[in-house]
Motif scaffolding. Structure first.
Motif, short mmCIF file in Angstrom:
data_model
loop_
_atom_site.label_atom_id
_atom_site.label_comp_id
_atom_site.label_asym_id
_atom_site.label_seq_id
_atom_site.Cartn_x
_atom_site.Cartn_y
_atom_site.Cartn_z
N ARG A 116 26.53 -24.51 33.63
CA ARG A 116 26.88 -23.56 32.16
C ARG A 116 27.51 -22.58 33.29
O ARG A 116 29.36 -22.21 33.95
N GLU A 119 30.40 -23.61 35.89
CA GLU A 119 31.24 -24.71 35.78
C GLU A 119 32.23 -24.38 35.35
O GLU A 119 33.47 -25.13 36.29
N LYS A 120 33.14 -22.80 35.75
CA LYS A 120 33.93 -22.71 36.46
C LYS A 120 34.41 -22.12 37.84
O LYS A 120 35.41 -21.65 38.33
N ASP A 122 35.07 -23.17 41.89
CA ASP A 122 35.38 -24.45 41.80
C ASP A 122 34.55 -25.21 43.19
O ASP A 122 34.90 -26.47 43.14
#
Length: 173
Positions: A116, A119-120, A122
């Protein structure tokens, strides 16, 4: 046979060090036996961990192996300094490139929290390997870790570093 290039960073407590309960040297020898390249560093604090991640990125290591204690919140460095999953992911984001594979050799290293945290971002590993055990009876012992890394690195050398090489891994999607 794929050429392994593994950067091993290890953080042990003073008790682990005294008892020679560390695995980095064993992982290093496993990679060498498979004709891979490796670099092994002791990371006692957050500064040295960040430095190791940057060095691994700068030198193009495809696998980053972090050996330390951990729990559901993140990893612990020497002296019980905590690094949350989010912080750890940020350390990799700060580096100029990220590894294809992240091996977390720590209790609860396979926690979904690390996936998690990436996840965000790059820049993230293609595959994350780590133990999921949370109960004391299920925790991996040092000899078990050595055997596990022998198997993992043998498979990675034979089949490459893709999400298809699984075992007990968490994948980032």
């Amino acid at each position: 046979m794929h050429k392994l290039k593994v950067f091993i960073a290890e953080s042990v407590t003073h008790e682990d060090f005294y008892n020679r309960d560390w695995e980095g040297h064993a992982a290093e020898e496993i990679v060498r036996l498979l004709n891979g390249r490796t670099r092994y560093r002791i990371v006692l604090n957050k500064t040295l961990l960040r430095r190791a991640i940057k060095e691994a990125a700068d030198k193009g290591y495809g696998i980053f192996h972090l050996s330390c204690h951990g729990d559901e919140e993140g990893v612990r460095l020497s002296g019980k300094r905590g690094v949350s999953w989010r912080e750890l992911a940020e350390y990799f984001r700060e580096a100029k490139s990220g590894p294809a594979v992240l091996v977390l050799s720590s209790c609860v290293g396979g926690d979904a929290g690390i996936a998690r945290a990436f996840e965000k971002l790059d820049r993230r590993p293609t595959v994350i390997f780590g133990a999921e055990a949370t109960e004391a009876d299920d925790l991996i012992t040092l000899p078990s870790a050595w055997i596990s890394w022998s198997i993992l690195y043998s498979v990675l050398a034979a089949e490459g570093m893709t999400p298809d090489v699984q075992g007990s891994s968490h994948q980032n999607k």
